[in-house]
Design a protein around this motif. Structure first.
Motif, PDB file in Angstrom:
ATOM      1  N   ARG A  95       0.838  -0.749  -0.252  1.00 47.06           N
ATOM      2  CA  ARG A  95       0.457   0.022  -0.178  1.00 47.06           C
ATOM      3  C   ARG A  95       1.107   1.003   0.387  1.00 47.06           C
ATOM      4  N   SER A 103      -5.631  -5.349   4.933  1.00 46.47           N
ATOM      5  CA  SER A 103      -6.506  -5.023   4.219  1.00 46.47           C
ATOM      6  C   SER A 103      -6.493  -6.764   3.101  1.00 46.47           C
ATOM      7  N   ASN A 105      -8.110  -7.126   0.970  1.00 45.43           N
ATOM      8  CA  ASN A 105      -8.490  -6.767  -0.945  1.00 45.43           C
ATOM      9  C   ASN A 105      -7.928  -6.504  -1.247  1.00 45.43           C
ATOM     10  N   ASP A 108      -7.099  -2.614  -2.511  1.00 46.24           N
ATOM     11  CA  ASP A 108      -6.473  -1.925  -1.765  1.00 46.24           C
ATOM     12  C   ASP A 108      -4.841  -1.700  -1.687  1.00 46.24           C
ATOM     13  N   TYR A 109      -3.944  -2.827  -2.546  1.00 48.34           N
ATOM     14  CA  TYR A 109      -3.149  -2.507  -2.921  1.00 48.34           C
ATOM     15  C   TYR A 109      -2.084  -2.117  -4.435  1.00 48.34           C
TER      16      TYR A 109
END
Length: 122
Positions: A95, A103, A105, A108-109
């Motif tokens: 991130r 996260s 998900n 999100d990266y």
């Protein structure tokens, strides 16, 4: 930011492998995702920038361990008791700096490595 991942290979079931990932510069939370043949992307492990907070899904908990050596600017994924279903391409992810919450998900990266193949034979 570029993420250089390494350490994949072929191992027998029950064996161990260690993946490493070196970011080209400082990032926020980092982790690993994997994509098995014919399956969706799956979160494997994440670690905070300090290395004090980690997250795992039930599928790898107590078998996989993520750690962070900030002095060497490297994130490691120790994979033990490997199973054939762990066979996948593993991606190192990160991130942005300042984003440190866990996260699972993939969206999100924003930074992704090139992927390294792990094959577990039965």
């Amino acid at each position: 930011v570029q993420l250089q991942a390494s350490g994949g290979g072929l191992v027998q079931a029950g064996g161990s492998l260690r993946l490493s990932c070196a970011p080209s510069r400082r990032t926020g939370r980092m982790g690993w995702f994997r994509r098995a043949p014919g399956k969706e992307l799956e979160f494997v492990a994440t670690i905070s920038s300090s290395g004090e907070n980690t997250g795992y899904p039930d599928s790898v908990k107590d078998r996989f361990f993520i750690s962070r050596d900030n002095a060497k600017n490297t994130v490691l994924l120790q994979m033990n008791s490997l199973r054939p279903e762990d066979t996948a391409v593993y991606y190192c992810v990160a991130r942005r700096v300042g984003l440190d919450l866990h996260s699972g998900n993939a969206g999100d990266y924003v930074y992704w490595g090139q992927g390294t193949l792990v094959t577990v034979s039965s």
